[in-house]
Design a protein around this motif. Structure first.
Motif, PDB file in Angstrom:
ATOM      1  N   ASN A  60      -9.372  -2.281   7.391  1.00 18.97           N
ATOM      2  CA  ASN A  60     -10.142  -2.049   7.830  1.00 18.97           C
ATOM      3  C   ASN A  60     -10.694  -0.803   8.212  1.00 18.97           C
ATOM      4  O   ASN A  60     -11.456   0.030   7.663  1.00 18.97           O
ATOM      5  N   ALA A  61      -9.356  -0.089   8.058  1.00 15.18           N
ATOM      6  CA  ALA A  61      -9.788   1.256   8.063  1.00 15.18           C
ATOM      7  C   ALA A  61     -10.086   2.240   6.662  1.00 15.18           C
ATOM      8  O   ALA A  61     -10.480   3.168   6.368  1.00 15.18           O
ATOM      9  N   PHE A  62      -9.303   1.571   5.565  1.00 15.11           N
ATOM     10  CA  PHE A  62      -9.619   1.462   4.417  1.00 15.11           C
ATOM     11  C   PHE A  62     -11.459   1.155   3.628  1.00 15.11           C
ATOM     12  O   PHE A  62     -11.046   1.142   2.551  1.00 15.11           O
ATOM     13  N   ASN A  63     -11.671   0.239   4.823  1.00 10.97           N
ATOM     14  CA  ASN A  63     -13.107  -0.145   4.460  1.00 10.97           C
ATOM     15  C   ASN A  63     -13.209  -1.434   2.633  1.00 10.97           C
ATOM     16  O   ASN A  63     -13.777  -1.113   2.877  1.00 10.97           O
ATOM     17  N   ILE A  64     -11.310  -2.088   3.377  1.00 13.31           N
ATOM     18  CA  ILE A  64     -11.544  -2.609   1.729  1.00 13.31           C
ATOM     19  C   ILE A  64     -11.650  -4.317   2.367  1.00 13.31           C
ATOM     20  O   ILE A  64     -10.526  -4.455   3.147  1.00 13.31           O
ATOM     21  N   ASN A  65     -11.994  -4.676   2.087  1.00 19.33           N
ATOM     22  CA  ASN A  65     -12.414  -6.413   2.914  1.00 19.33           C
ATOM     23  C   ASN A  65     -10.992  -7.394   2.200  1.00 19.33           C
ATOM     24  O   ASN A  65     -10.526  -6.713   1.030  1.00 19.33           O
ATOM     25  N   ALA A  66     -10.618  -7.903   2.914  1.00 20.79           N
ATOM     26  CA  ALA A  66      -8.939  -9.341   3.080  1.00 20.79           C
ATOM     27  C   ALA A  66      -9.583  -9.595   1.801  1.00 20.79           C
ATOM     28  O   ALA A  66      -7.931  -9.747   0.933  1.00 20.79           O
ATOM     29  N   ASP A  67     -10.181 -10.598   1.360  1.00 22.31           N
ATOM     30  CA  ASP A  67     -10.895 -11.594  -0.174  1.00 22.31           C
ATOM     31  C   ASP A  67     -10.075 -10.333  -1.405  1.00 22.31           C
ATOM     32  O   ASP A  67     -10.589 -11.158  -2.084  1.00 22.31           O
ATOM     33  N   SER A  68     -10.069  -9.251  -0.952  1.00 19.29           N
ATOM     34  CA  SER A  68     -10.368  -8.276  -2.532  1.00 19.29           C
ATOM     35  C   SER A  68      -8.940  -7.463  -2.766  1.00 19.29           C
ATOM     36  O   SER A  68      -8.548  -6.443  -3.123  1.00 19.29           O
ATOM     37  N   VAL A  69      -8.057  -8.128  -1.987  1.00 18.67           N
ATOM     38  CA  VAL A  69      -7.002  -7.500  -1.331  1.00 18.67           C
ATOM     39  C   VAL A  69      -5.471  -9.127  -1.993  1.00 18.67           C
ATOM     40  O   VAL A  69      -5.946  -9.762  -1.800  1.00 18.67           O
ATOM     41  N   VAL A  70      -4.588  -8.040  -3.049  1.00 16.01           N
ATOM     42  CA  VAL A  70      -4.293  -9.306  -3.744  1.00 16.01           C
ATOM     43  C   VAL A  70      -2.223  -9.210  -3.190  1.00 16.01           C
ATOM     44  O   VAL A  70      -2.390  -7.018  -3.345  1.00 16.01           O
ATOM     45  N   TYR A  71      -1.999  -9.076  -3.398  1.00 14.28           N
ATOM     46  CA  TYR A  71      -0.188  -9.220  -2.119  1.00 14.28           C
ATOM     47  C   TYR A  71       0.322  -9.117  -3.501  1.00 14.28           C
ATOM     48  O   TYR A  71       0.522 -10.683  -3.855  1.00 14.28           O
ATOM     49  N   CYS A  72       1.850  -8.885  -4.038  1.00 14.61           N
ATOM     50  CA  CYS A  72       2.775  -9.394  -4.562  1.00 14.61           C
ATOM     51  C   CYS A  72       4.003  -8.681  -3.916  1.00 14.61           C
ATOM     52  O   CYS A  72       4.209  -7.511  -4.095  1.00 14.61           O
ATOM     53  N   SER A  73       5.047  -9.283  -4.606  1.00 13.96           N
ATOM     54  CA  SER A  73       6.654  -8.292  -4.961  1.00 13.96           C
ATOM     55  C   SER A  73       6.746  -7.474  -5.571  1.00 13.96           C
ATOM     56  O   SER A  73       5.766  -7.673  -6.691  1.00 13.96           O
TER      57      SER A  73
END
Length: 131
Positions: A60-73
């Motif tokens: 939210n502070a980065f103003n990035i929507n959670a749908d446009s984030v990818v998590y990986c190892s």
């Protein structure tokens, strides 16, 4: 194979080998290629960091929507081929990527939650990316 190595091989016209039956290899299934087509932020982290309560607040502070984030190892990141997003954030230490990407580094979110100085460092890295 690390992403940077895969890019070098790709530039030389050498293709990466593909396993014909990946179901026989559990690690191959874990290292499948990520869909980064709509990704604005790639987060290289642990499962604990991914589900930490601080993660939505930082996004939210980065103003990035959670749908446009990818998590990986880290293993998934190193096996990635193709184009990576411009912004990559690692909560597991230093990672290598080509110079065209903005890399953010921070400690784990559990450490970040109790360390105000580490939060400031992460914020300064992000602000430098915005400029």
């Amino acid at each position: 194979m690390k992403h940077q190595q895969a890019v070098f091989l790709q530039e030389m016209g050498i293709t990466h080998w593909q396993v014909r039956k990946p179901t026989l290899f559990k690690t191959e299934e874990m290292l499948k290629q990520l869909n980064l087509s709509v990704c604005k932020l790639l987060v290289v982290c642990t499962e604990a960091d991914k589900s930490h309560e601080l993660m939505p607040a930082i996004l939210n502070a980065f103003n990035i929507n959670a749908d446009s984030v990818v998590y990986c190892s880290l293993a998934q990141f190193e096996s990635q081929q193709g184009t990576l997003p411009d912004l990559i954030w690692s909560t597991i230490g230093e990672i290598e990527a080509s110079g065209t990407h903005q890399l953010l580094h921070s400690p784990s979110l559990a450490t970040l939650a109790v360390n105000g100085n580490a939060k400031k460092v992460l914020w300064k890295q992000f602000c430098a990316y915005q400029q």
